[in-house]
Scaffold this motif. Structure first.
Motif, short mmCIF file in Angstrom:
data_model
loop_
_atom_site.label_atom_id
_atom_site.label_comp_id
_atom_site.label_asym_id
_atom_site.label_seq_id
_atom_site.Cartn_x
_atom_site.Cartn_y
_atom_site.Cartn_z
N ALA A 1 0.85 -1.12 0.16
CA ALA A 1 -0.03 -0.20 0.08
C ALA A 1 0.93 1.15 0.07
O ALA A 1 0.56 2.36 -0.58
CB ALA A 1 -0.92 -0.10 1.18
N SER A 2 2.00 1.12 0.75
CA SER A 2 2.86 2.39 0.82
C SER A 2 3.53 2.76 -0.63
O SER A 2 3.67 4.03 -1.06
CB SER A 2 3.83 2.18 1.82
N ARG A 3 3.76 1.62 -1.22
CA ARG A 3 4.38 1.84 -2.56
C ARG A 3 3.36 2.57 -3.47
O ARG A 3 3.78 3.37 -4.28
CB ARG A 3 4.91 0.53 -3.17
N VAL A 4 2.31 1.81 -3.33
CA VAL A 4 1.08 2.32 -4.38
C VAL A 4 1.07 3.95 -4.09
O VAL A 4 0.88 4.59 -5.00
CB VAL A 4 -0.15 1.49 -4.10
N LEU A 5 0.81 4.29 -2.95
CA LEU A 5 0.54 5.82 -2.79
C LEU A 5 1.64 6.57 -3.03
O LEU A 5 1.53 7.67 -3.69
CB LEU A 5 0.52 6.09 -0.99
N ARG A 6 3.10 6.17 -2.94
CA ARG A 6 4.26 6.96 -3.39
C ARG A 6 4.04 6.99 -4.98
O ARG A 6 4.40 8.18 -5.54
CB ARG A 6 5.58 6.48 -3.08
#
Lengths: 483, 417
Positions: free
Chosen positions: A379-384
């Motif tokens: 999820a953190s990668r997708v946000l970035r």
């Protein structure tokens, strides 16, 4: 919605180029069409006769110190003229630049694949001055035979240093490389070798030297080679000569052509180029082609691309962050033009891949980055990733330095007037390779805060800010992470 | 939105939980932020009732348990390691069999206060000297199944909480095998940029709604990841705020990757975002050469990071249990480079809430000839049984046998109260 814009490429042609390039931009689409389709383009790429683009060739001049001889690089570092970190970062930036600008797409893709299999991180303490030369060697063999590639990499000083083979000597074996050659580089654990065979493997690898404390000079010293009969799987050798290199060559050749290696490489190729969970039938066919051709890489790749399961796997793979940032640059038509300082666009791409958690050559252990795509969908990668699109989708901005940015008009349709929905559809074909669906059109309209039916008379009717938001939002559609 | 911190902790009825429990605020935490602003955020969340937390610290590379927790009574240890054995008089907190490596000195206060214990001869049920396979086996921990589902994912799945941050990897954006599986979990390299584009502006709201539309119903893995990202963005701000504050209680972390990860873990725990399982990595425990120097550096970093972590947590230490794991121990004898190659049994450190600390726990097999496994320290405690013991003590609502399906039963080692 009125009749949509045609795709840049037929879906089957596009599929080959999606998997074997870092992003299908308008230029690559032209090349595929000119070659006569995806399969013909692939063949052309395998031939090695594709002329590199002048822009990609110029990248070599961006980092003039990268290719200096290892002992010289080391002495420069000792004199404070260069750091280990710089040397590593430059190799990464150069690689990202080549991936963005190359016309030798299949070659570049395979360099990436082999580098991640026969893995030596950049900037590792015992190998770093040799790492750029290691890159040169992988490039030289990336479309040759695996047998040649294996020999060139396993005996390379970068590998010697990284997996402590310089410490592996007669009377004091060090099993580090001897084990990984079996487990990671060739047959894999399934081959069922014993701990004794790991020792025999290590014995064959003795003799290589590397001065990791001062000069980083590499060599071979027969005095350090452990002689005596060895047996590893079905390979046996008298290993009687003081110079063990011919015995080692025979051993590595044997491992390269071993059926377990064929299966393992076929599986890994299929995971990279077909799907995270590739069909067994395809893996079998690819392994067979590999074995029959004596580890010939083009023959192996042809078997993969020609298998019906390859054609069925369209859009099944997701891009890892390093691939994704380069893809983003390519489809947006952004061509990095230099790396003079940290503000250059190419460094933004490297930083962005890092923020998203995956930079080529920075995986810490000898197994290389996982080939599964889904593992990178945190999820953190997708946000970035979502945030980064808007950094680069406009006509100008703080990260768009040392990069040629195409004009707005060149990226938009020729024929006007068009509704906003139609422009979204055009951009969707250009950036994602598919028609815009309703959620995408709605998302763009919402983001721009104008109705999708708004009529635009020409490129100038779309403000720079709206152009940026539109393109960023299109790339943020789910398809934007798939290939 | 329902406040995730008020859910999913009632399955924990243990002692330490109740001691930190204060009067619950009637308002959801988000509403509190809006009302009192950022300044009070920390204190307000600090008062939230929250459940126990398990922190799994992976010592990647194969940590040498024989150096960390030295069996000083074993002549075989000193014989096999002429240049790298640690003399008995340099060890800390010795009992008749074991002593701690001198570089672990920063952990002394935790040991003395009985909040830190060591277990020995722990490891996989069968030897596996491959880093990658051993790690996969260790973290998947379900030998009967082909599905790639990690044990922490099975654990978090049983908690039935609704926070996307229930199971987190701190320090990397890539999930370790232990957290992979059907229950959504998150890998968070850093606490920055955990928000949707243009967050906090009107445009940002529009973008977020657009993203919700595009990722709303699709069933692909990418769609699911997008929905998880939107969920994470709703909680990320609180974690970012907590991480922006300096460490509490004058804790001082080393600047290492591990120190940074543990500092962020403390912030994550304090942020009150429903975190229950945290995976943290510490790399470079592969001691093929220069064991002495390598273990000094690594153990020193581990000890000062962990010590700072518990200082930082303050009274929250009672609800946090840390366990170290490594894929294997090392060979008993040194190799030709004053290092040690891949071995089998190893040592484990357990610290924090619920631990019977200040002592060594082991069914010590000794290093005598007949007791070694291919010449190395064998395993008398399956790591799964040790973890089950921790889970049972700290998360009574969780069925540890479903977290480790094939592990079976074994008498407790007694590491936990």
């Amino acid at each position: 919605m009125p009749r949509g814009f045609p795709p840049l490429l037929d879906p089957a042609d596009r599929h080959v180029a999606e998997r074997f390039s870092y992003g299908v931009d308008a230029r690559l689409a032209d090349e595929v069409r000119a070659a006569g389709g995806g399969r013909a383009w692939f063949e052309q790429q395998l031939s090695g006769l594709v002329l590199e683009s002048p822009r990609a060739l110029a990248v070599a001049t961006w980092f003039p110190e990268l290719d200096l001889p290892a002992p010289l690089v080391r002495s420069m570092q000792e004199q404070g003229q260069r750091t280990v970190r710089e040397t590593a970062d430059e190799l990464i930036a150069r690689t990202f630049a080549l991936r963005t600008l190359t016309r030798r797409h299949v070659h570049e893709t395979m360099v990436d694949f082999w580098t991640n299999l026969l893995y030596v991180p950049a900037g590792e303490g015992r190998s770093w001055p040799w790492r750029a030369d290691y890159d040169r060697v992988v490039r030289q063999h990336a479309l040759g035979t695996f047998a040649d590639l294996l020999r060139a990499t396993v005996t390379h000083p970068a590998m010697t240093g990284y997996l402590t083979n310089d410490l592996n000597r007669k009377g004091a074996l060090n099993e580090n490389l001897g084990r990984e050659v079996l487990e990671l580089h060739t047959v894999g654990r399934e081959a069922g070798y014993s701990e004794r065979e790991v020792v025999a493997s290590s014995k064959l690898l003795t003799g290589f030297t590397l001065d990791t404390t001062t000069t980083f000079r590499a060599g071979y010293d027969p005095e350090r080679h452990a002689t005596g009969r060895v047996r590893v799987l079905d390979f046996t050798h008298r290993n009687a000569d003081a110079d063990g290199r011919p015995a080692l060559d025979a051993y590595l050749e044997h491992l390269a052509l071993h059926p377990s290696t064929a299966r393992r490489l076929a599986k890994r190729l299929a995971v990279r180029f077909v799907s995270d969970d590739p069909p067994r039938g395809l893996v079998r066919e690819v392994a067979k082609a590999y074995r029959r051709s004596g580890s010939d890489i083009p023959t192996t790749l042809r078997a993969l691309v020609d298998h019906p399961a390859f054609r069925r796997a369209r859009w099944e793979k997701t891009r890892n962050p390093s691939d994704d940032v380069v893809h983003m640059a390519r489809v947006l038509g952004l061509q990095p033009s230099g790396a003079t300082d940290g503000s250059a666009f190419i460094w933004y791409l490297v930083r962005q891949a890092a923020a998203q958690g995956q930079v080529s050559f920075r995986w810490p252990t000898p197994d290389g980055w996982p080939e599964h795509g889904a593992g990178y969908l945190s999820a953190s990668r997708v946000l970035r990733a979502w945030r980064s699109r808007y950094d680069v989708s406009g006509t100008a901005g703080p990260v768009l330095l040392s990069v040629d940015v195409p004009s707005k008009a060149s990226q938009l349709p020729d024929q006007w007037p068009l509704t906003l929905a139609q422009v979204v559809d055009h951009q969707s074909q250009l950036l994602l390779g598919r028609a815009a669906d309703k959620p995408l059109v709605r998302a763009v309209a919402r983001t721009l805060d104008v109705p999708a039916t708004t009529e635009l008379a020409g490129p100038d009717d779309l403000s720079d800010q709206h152009y940026r938001l539109l393109r960023g939002t299109v790339l943020n559609a789910p398809r934007g992470l798939q290939r | 939105m329902s406040d995730p911190t008020t859910a999913a902790h009632d399955d924990c009825g243990c002692r330490d939980f109740t001691t930190t429990r204060r009067t619950a605020l009637a308002l959801g935490a988000g509403a509190v932020t809006a009302m009192v602003g950022d300044v009070l955020t920390h204190t307000v969340y600090g008062a939230q009732p929250r459940g126990n937390v398990l922190v799994v610290l992976s010592l990647r590379g194969g940590a040498d348990g024989l150096s960390l927790v030295v069996p000083h009574a074993e002549k075989a240890y000193y014989d096999a390691r002429p240049t790298t054995a640690i003399p008995k008089d340099r060890l800390l907190h010795t009992d008749s069999t074991f002593g701690l490596h001198p570089a672990l000195a920063p952990l002394g206060p935790l040991w003395t206060k009985k909040r830190l214990a060591a277990a020995h001869a722990v490891g996989l049920p069968a030897p596996n000297r491959s880093h990658f396979e051993a790690m996969e086996v260790l973290e998947d921990a379900d030998p009967g199944s082909d599905a790639r589902i990690g044990w922490l994912n099975r654990f978090v799945g049983q908690l039935r909480g609704d926070s996307i941050l229930e199971g987190v990897q701190v320090g990397s954006n890539v999930l370790p095998t232990s957290l992979v599986g059907p229950r959504p979990t998150v890998a968070l390299e850093s606490p920055s940029s955990i928000s949707t584009p243009f967050a906090g502006s009107e445009r940002g709201d529009a973008v977020a709604r657009g993203l919700a539309q595009m990722y709303g119903d699709g069933r692909s893995r990418v769609h699911r990841a997008g929905r998880e990202a939107l969920e994470l963005a709703r909680l990320g701000g609180r974690y970012s705020e907590a991480a922006a504050l300096p460490p509490q209680h004058s804790a001082s972390y080393p600047g290492s990757a591990l120190g940074t990860s543990l500092r962020r873990t403390a912030a994550l725990i304090r942020a009150g975002v429903g975190v229950r399982a945290v995976a943290v990595d510490s790399g470079s425990w592969d001691h093929h050469q220069n064991l002495r120097g390598n273990i000094n550096t690594r153990a020193g970093d581990l000890a000062s990071s962990l010590a700072a972590f518990f200082t930082d947590l303050g009274p929250d230490w009672r609800r946090v249990t840390v366990v170290t794991l490594s894929e294997f121990g090392r060979r008993l004898p040194e190799n030709g480079a004053a290092g040690v190659d891949h071995g089998y049994g190893s040592a484990v450190l357990v610290a924090g809430g619920g631990v019977r600390g200040g002592r060594y726990h082991s069914r010590w097999p000794t290093l005598r000839d007949g007791r070694l496994e291919s010449g190395d320290l064998t395993v008398t405690t399956d790591y799964r049984h040790l973890l089950m013991e921790i889970l049972q003590a700290r998360f009574p609502g969780v069925d540890a046998h479903r977290v480790f399906p094939q592990a079976g039963y074994r008498r407790r080692l007694g590491v936990m109260r």
